[in-house]
Design a protein around this motif. Structure first.
Motif, mmCIF file in Angstrom:
data_model
loop_
_atom_site.group_PDB
_atom_site.id
_atom_site.type_symbol
_atom_site.label_atom_id
_atom_site.label_comp_id
_atom_site.label_asym_id
_atom_site.label_seq_id
_atom_site.Cartn_x
_atom_site.Cartn_y
_atom_site.Cartn_z
ATOM 1 N N ASN A 1 0.854 -1.180 0.000
ATOM 2 C CA ASN A 1 0.000 0.000 0.000
ATOM 3 C C ASN A 1 0.899 1.242 0.000
ATOM 4 O O ASN A 1 1.671 1.448 0.935
ATOM 5 N N PRO A 2 0.842 2.091 -1.026
ATOM 6 C CA PRO A 2 1.778 3.224 -1.096
ATOM 7 C C PRO A 2 1.610 4.224 0.044
ATOM 8 O O PRO A 2 2.590 4.860 0.446
ATOM 9 N N TYR A 3 0.402 4.373 0.578
ATOM 10 C CA TYR A 3 0.221 5.284 1.710
ATOM 11 C C TYR A 3 0.969 4.771 2.939
ATOM 12 O O TYR A 3 1.634 5.536 3.648
ATOM 13 N N LEU A 4 0.882 3.456 3.187
ATOM 14 C CA LEU A 4 1.575 2.879 4.336
ATOM 15 C C LEU A 4 3.087 2.885 4.117
ATOM 16 O O LEU A 4 3.853 3.137 5.053
ATOM 17 N N VAL A 5 3.517 2.598 2.898
ATOM 18 C CA VAL A 5 4.954 2.627 2.599
ATOM 19 C C VAL A 5 5.507 4.024 2.853
ATOM 20 O O VAL A 5 6.522 4.198 3.548
ATOM 21 N N ALA A 6 4.854 5.033 2.287
ATOM 22 C CA ALA A 6 5.356 6.401 2.432
ATOM 23 C C ALA A 6 5.319 6.844 3.889
ATOM 24 O O ALA A 6 6.264 7.486 4.372
ATOM 25 N N ALA A 7 4.250 6.508 4.615
ATOM 26 C CA ALA A 7 4.157 6.889 6.034
ATOM 27 C C ALA A 7 5.294 6.272 6.829
ATOM 28 O O ALA A 7 5.925 6.930 7.676
#
Length: 462
Positions: free
Chosen positions: A365-371
């Motif tokens: 999930n890109p949101y979780l990766v970036a966070a």
């Protein structure tokens, strides 16, 4: 009430006026697995959604990869599966290319009925880390790379997936045509539609290459000064690729490792930090060594990588990607212009100095990766962490330092994530519980499944 996401009815009104042909709109909420869940609404419903939000059940954020409830998240019957309110994300209301009848799409974020952020929504976790850095006068910029396979809809004689034939003329190729421009020509009609759809949605899709496996491709995205928008780009681009591939009679596959004898698909994340004056804080001056900020950021990412691997490799299949000399990292190493390490400092102009974070599979999930990446960078800066010596040459021969050993498999990653105070802080306690409980439930589902491999190995042998 005023939209807590910052959306306004004027955006919906302008969109409908500009697109009289559109009859319906996909409203899409991204869950912990990166799955888009929501509804298709009629044209006349859109303005009301921008004025009042749209009620959706809280349980939509507590589902496993199959769409089954995970009761341990506390998001199902603990709250009576009540409704919360999803609000449109400004700037994500766009037309969809090639639909008939014409449709649009808008991304949504979940909020409580009083407007407070629903903290099991992955997008809010990233927003919190962006705000944390902003309080230090730092603003993250970045972009994701999208690797994927184009597969035939039919399996081969052994029941295995196989690369898609060229959509242009049906030509078949089982070779690793890495960087072959002529090979790309066979998929030109499909990629033309992908680019047209990306343009219609304001997504800066750029270079396409034939990657290091039959049927594997990569699309790059232009760098964004807004990391949240970079994550939105990736979510929207995956939806575009999947939809356009389907229209051309092939399957877009975002599994991390769909074919066992070839390289898997990554989702590399390029990230840098800009100060209030617009300067890249990672960029060294001419004739000087690496900036301390760059080294501390690398130190934070290396130190937190092991306990964060469940975010970067969230599924059972994700762990098949991590093998030596596969272009997937196997230790929390860093290096310069070196694709065998986990944290790469790319070659290029000093003003574009950045970190390429390479562990994540395209199934993450890109949101979780970036966070999680931003939280690791912040930790490195706050604690002035040392990344250790640069890895040169073959990074697959490097060994993990004490305390940084990577999990050996999915189960170990789940246990490490559950016990991680860092990850709890990075995601927030609610999303940390939601995510790890979903992963635990999925692990149990896989562990109790008797597969064809079991019969092959043991049916007549034990």
């Amino acid at each position: 009430m005023t939209s807590p996401s910052g959306s306004t009815p004027a955006e919906a009104q302008a969109f409908l006026e500009a697109h009289p042909e559109i009859e319906a709109i996909d409203i899409v909420l991204t869950d912990a697995n990166g799955v888009g869940r929501g509804k298709i609404v009629r044209r006349h419903e859109l303005e009301a959604i921008y004025k009042n939000g749209r009620h959706m059940p809280i349980s939509i954020l507590g589902l496993d990869i199959t769409g089954e409830d995970v009761h341990e998240t506390g998001l199902i019957w603990d709250s009576g599966d009540g409704d919360l309110r999803a609000w449109p994300i400004p700037g994500t209301l766009v037309p969809l290319h090639g639909t008939s009848p014409a449709r649009g799409q808008v991304l949504m974020a979940m909020h409580h009925l009083d407007g407070q952020a629903m903290t099991s929504d992955p997008r809010h976790a990233l927003a919190r880390q962006v705000e944390r850095l902003a309080a230090k006068g730092l603003h993250p910029a970045g972009a994701f790379e999208l690797e994927f396979f184009l597969l035939a809809n039919e399996r081969d004689a052994d029941g295995k997936v196989q690369p898609a034939r060229a959509v242009l003329d049906g030509r078949e190729s089982g070779k690793t045509e890495v960087y072959s421009v002529d090979h790309l020509h066979g998929m030109e009609p499909l990629f033309s539609d992908i680019y047209a759809a990306a343009k219609a949605q304001g997504i800066p899709a750029e270079t396409v290459i034939s990657e290091y496996a039959p049927g594997q491709y990569e699309l790059t995205l232009n760098y964004r000064t807004d990391v949240m928008r970079a994550a939105d780009d990736l979510v929207m681009l995956k939806r575009i690729v999947r939809a356009q591939a389907r229209r051309h009679g092939v399957t877009a596959c975002f599994m991390a490792k769909p074919i066992e004898k070839y390289a898997g698909s990554g989702m590399h994340f390029h990230v840098s930090l800009v100060d209030g004056a617009g300067r890249n804080v990672f960029a060294e001056k001419d004739g000087e060594g690496w900036k301390p900020e760059l080294l501390h950021a690398l130190g934070g990412l290396a130190t937190t990588m092991a306990e964060s691997m469940l975010v970067f490799a969230p599924h059972a299949n994700s762990w098949r990607r991590f093998v030596s000399q596969s272009y997937a990292p196997v230790a929390p190493t860093w290096g310069v212009n070196n694709r065998s390490v986990a944290l790469r400092v790319p070659a290029g102009e000093v003003k574009a100095r950045r970190i390429e974070h390479r562990p994540s599979g395209v199934d993450a999930n890109p949101y979780l990766v970036a966070a999680t990446v931003l939280a690791g960078i912040a930790k490195g800066l706050d604690e002035k962490l040392d990344p250790g010596p640069e890895t040169t040459g073959n990074g697959y021969e490097a060994t993990s330092e004490a305390g940084k050993a990577m999990p050996v498999d999915w189960r170990a990653a789940i246990e490490a994530a559950k016990a991680s105070e860092f990850l709890k802080s990075a995601l927030g306690p609610d999303l940390h519980r939601t995510f790890t409980e979903i992963k635990h439930a999925e692990y149990l589902r896989v562990a109790r499944t008797v597969s064809e491999l079991d019969y092959h190995l043991y049916l007549h042998e034990v």
